[in-house]
Design a protein around this motif. Structure first.
Motif, PDB file in Angstrom:
ATOM      1  N   VAL A   1       0.840  -1.199   0.000  1.00 24.07           N
ATOM      2  CA  VAL A   1       0.000   0.000   0.000  1.00 24.07           C
ATOM      3  C   VAL A   1       0.875   1.249   0.000  1.00 24.07           C
ATOM      4  N   SER A   2       1.938   1.218   0.803  1.00 27.14           N
ATOM      5  CA  SER A   2       2.859   2.338   0.947  1.00 27.14           C
ATOM      6  C   SER A   2       4.132   1.812   1.571  1.00 27.14           C
ATOM      7  N   THR A   3       5.249   2.489   1.325  1.00 28.38           N
ATOM      8  CA  THR A   3       6.500   2.071   1.961  1.00 28.38           C
ATOM      9  C   THR A   3       6.565   2.505   3.428  1.00 28.38           C
ATOM     10  N   VAL A   4       5.605   3.305   3.884  1.00 24.96           N
ATOM     11  CA  VAL A   4       5.590   3.718   5.293  1.00 24.96           C
ATOM     12  C   VAL A   4       4.327   3.224   6.003  1.00 24.96           C
ATOM     13  N   GLN A   5       3.702   2.181   5.461  1.00 25.06           N
ATOM     14  CA  GLN A   5       2.421   1.762   6.016  1.00 25.06           C
ATOM     15  C   GLN A   5       2.528   1.200   7.424  1.00 25.06           C
ATOM     16  N   ALA A   6       3.711   0.778   7.852  1.00 23.85           N
ATOM     17  CA  ALA A   6       3.855   0.251   9.212  1.00 23.85           C
ATOM     18  C   ALA A   6       3.554   1.300  10.268  1.00 23.85           C
ATOM     19  N   VAL A   7       3.702   2.580   9.906  1.00 23.25           N
ATOM     20  CA  VAL A   7       3.469   3.645  10.877  1.00 23.25           C
ATOM     21  C   VAL A   7       2.003   4.067  10.923  1.00 23.25           C
ATOM     22  N   PHE A   8       1.199   3.630   9.967  1.00 17.89           N
ATOM     23  CA  PHE A   8      -0.191   4.094   9.888  1.00 17.89           C
ATOM     24  C   PHE A   8      -0.983   3.871  11.181  1.00 17.89           C
ATOM     25  N   PRO A   9      -0.814   2.732  11.878  1.00 17.11           N
ATOM     26  CA  PRO A   9      -1.579   2.556  13.115  1.00 17.11           C
ATOM     27  C   PRO A   9      -1.261   3.581  14.206  1.00 17.11           C
ATOM     28  N   LEU A  10      -0.127   4.286  14.083  1.00 19.33           N
ATOM     29  CA  LEU A  10       0.239   5.283  15.088  1.00 19.33           C
ATOM     30  C   LEU A  10      -0.333   6.662  14.791  1.00 19.33           C
ATOM     31  N   LEU A  11      -0.979   6.827  13.632  1.00 22.72           N
ATOM     32  CA  LEU A  11      -1.495   8.127  13.215  1.00 22.72           C
ATOM     33  C   LEU A  11      -2.905   8.368  13.744  1.00 22.72           C
ATOM     34  N   ASP A  12      -3.188   9.612  14.057  1.00 24.05           N
ATOM     35  CA  ASP A  12      -4.534   9.973  14.520  1.00 24.05           C
ATOM     36  C   ASP A  12      -5.553   9.893  13.385  1.00 24.05           C
ATOM     37  N   ASP A  13      -5.154  10.324  12.196  1.00 25.01           N
ATOM     38  CA  ASP A  13      -6.044  10.338  11.036  1.00 25.01           C
ATOM     39  C   ASP A  13      -5.221   9.892   9.834  1.00 25.01           C
ATOM     40  N   GLU A  14      -5.266   8.609   9.526  1.00 24.33           N
ATOM     41  CA  GLU A  14      -4.423   8.055   8.464  1.00 24.33           C
ATOM     42  C   GLU A  14      -4.695   8.706   7.118  1.00 24.33           C
ATOM     43  N   ALA A  15      -5.944   8.865   6.758  1.00 23.71           N
ATOM     44  CA  ALA A  15      -6.291   9.415   5.449  1.00 23.71           C
ATOM     45  C   ALA A  15      -5.753  10.834   5.287  1.00 23.71           C
ATOM     46  N   ALA A  16      -5.928  11.656   6.321  1.00 24.63           N
ATOM     47  CA  ALA A  16      -5.445  13.036   6.252  1.00 24.63           C
ATOM     48  C   ALA A  16      -3.919  13.069   6.206  1.00 24.63           C
ATOM     49  N   ALA A  17      -3.285  12.183   6.967  1.00 27.40           N
ATOM     50  CA  ALA A  17      -1.823  12.147   6.999  1.00 27.40           C
ATOM     51  C   ALA A  17      -1.261  11.736   5.645  1.00 27.40           C
ATOM     52  N   ARG A  18      -1.877  10.759   5.017  1.00 31.12           N
ATOM     53  CA  ARG A  18      -1.384  10.308   3.707  1.00 31.12           C
ATOM     54  C   ARG A  18      -1.589  11.379   2.644  1.00 31.12           C
TER      55      ARG A  18
END
Length: 399
Positions: free
Chosen positions: A135-152
């Motif tokens: 999905v992304s080369t940084v997807q491992a960090v997605f669970p730590l984000l408050d709002d994944e969609a906005a961050a991406r």
């Protein structure tokens, strides 16, 4: 109490079933279950090299941790690195990259966030990652984000920003390197107009560094690429050289001006300059080559360009090495400042934040070095030793 192990948490070697090429992944440390570090591709890359780079990433992350600043969203991660022993210009390189990413996909999905490094562009890594099913080369960090969609969206928007024809993602690292050099000049009372610069490498990091130093008023007198060194004691036209680069940072010699000289590959080392910036390969300055250096400062834009025995000899000669773990940490930090929302996808904001952060960090390292009577590298190691236990206690290794 048993002291913590200095061995990496994960170390693996991959062999491509098609070409026999080897690739490596080393996860040195996790923070909250995640690590950060780029993927490089170069002929001759080794597991030991990748392990050293992974440990360096642990240090870079820790150096950007401020235990007293509770207002930031980005909390530094652990360190990791990937490497592939292949010439990135080889026809088979892209297929090898895809197969490597496919093989290490479980790690990218869960613990290793990565991106471009030596020999690879972010566009190429992203294209190969998509082909490998990521999905992304940084997807491992997605669970730590408050709002994944906005961050991406924020990160994608930031990667779409260009400044005078160069992508923001390429420029922020050079901004950090340049700011490190400027701090050293400021502390020594050297006017920018009186400082000359020689660089090895005019790719992503070297090119951006050359631009920022030139625009700050320094004179770039030499740059080196795979074809050799281009020099002009009166100063090179940095912008014309940047415009004449190929994707690997090699300059079209047809763009040279009257007065520009073509010299041997190592001539950049002996340039009559105050600041030397190795911004290409690791291990560029060894115990023999250091004898050619005439500069007052070596600013490590590349990873591990000055070998330890060379650094010791340089220190005896009064030449200061500003270490890679501090100097080139801005690119990595910018990814996370943007993704976590400390800054937006805006060039002016990114440069201002990078300058503030790097000026504070390099200042702290140089002050520690002066207080302890040691090299800046030793001071950086001491700061990391102070911060890692705090990070481990506060956030833990695993999510």
């Amino acid at each position: 109490m048993t002291p913590p192990s200095t061995a990496p948490l994960i170390s693996l070697t991959w062999t491509d079933h098609v070409t026999g090429t080897e690739g490596y992944l080393v996860v040195d440390r996790l923070v909250r279950g995640v690590s950060s570090g780029g993927l490089r591709m170069r002929q001759g890359c080794t597991l030991a090299e990748v392990a050293g780079l992974a440990r360096g990433m642990t240090m870079k992350e820790a150096l950007h941790f401020d235990a007293d600043d509770t207002g930031v969203r980005y909390i530094p991660l652990g360190g990791a690195k990937g490497g592939i022993d292949c010439d990135p210009r080889a026809p088979e390189a892209y297929g090898i990259l895809v197969r490597f990413l496919r093989a290490v996909r479980p790690y990218v999905e869960s613990v290793w966030t990565t991106g471009e490094d030596l020999g690879l562009s972010q566009d190429l890594v992203d294209r190969a990652a998509a082909e490998a099913g990521l999905v992304s080369t940084v997807q491992a960090v997605f669970p730590l984000l408050d709002d994944e969609a906005a961050a991406r969206r924020r990160l994608a928007d930031a990667f779409a920003v260009t400044v005078d024809g160069i992508g923001l993602d390429e420029l922020v690292g050079g901004c950090g390197v340049a700011e490190s050099a400027l701090v050293a000049l400021d502390r020594a009372g050297v006017a920018y107009r009186d400082a000359r610069v020689s660089l090895q490498g005019l790719g992503t990091m070297g090119g951006a560094t050359a631009r920022f130093l030139s625009r700050a008023g320094l004179t770039v007198v030499a740059v080196a690429d795979v074809k050799g060194t281009i020099a002009n004691p009166a100063g090179l036209d940095v912008e014309s050289l940047l415009a004449a680069r190929d994707a690997f940072g090699t300059v079209d010699r047809g763009a040279l001006r009257p007065g520009d000289e073509e010299l041997p590959a190592d001539a950049w080392l002996a340039a009559d300059a105050e600041v030397l910036v190795p911004a290409a390969v690791s291990y560029a300055v060894d115990a023999v080559k250091q004898a050619s250096v005439r500069a007052r400062w070596i600013v490590e834009a590349a990873n591990m360009p000055v070998l330890p025995d060379a650094e010791a000899l340089l220190a005896r000669r009064g030449i200061t090495v500003l270490p890679d773990v501090v100097v080139n940490s801005g690119t990595n930090a910018w990814w996370w400042w943007t993704l976590f929302g400390d800054i937006g996808p805006d060039a002016d904001e990114a440069f201002a934040h990078t300058r503030r952060a790097m000026r504070s960090l390099i200042g702290t390292v140089l002050e520690r070095a002066e207080a302890d009577g040691c090299t800046p590298r030793a001071a950086a190691h001491a700061l990391v030793a102070d911060r890692l236990p705090v990070m481990a206690e506060r956030f833990g290794w695993y999510a």
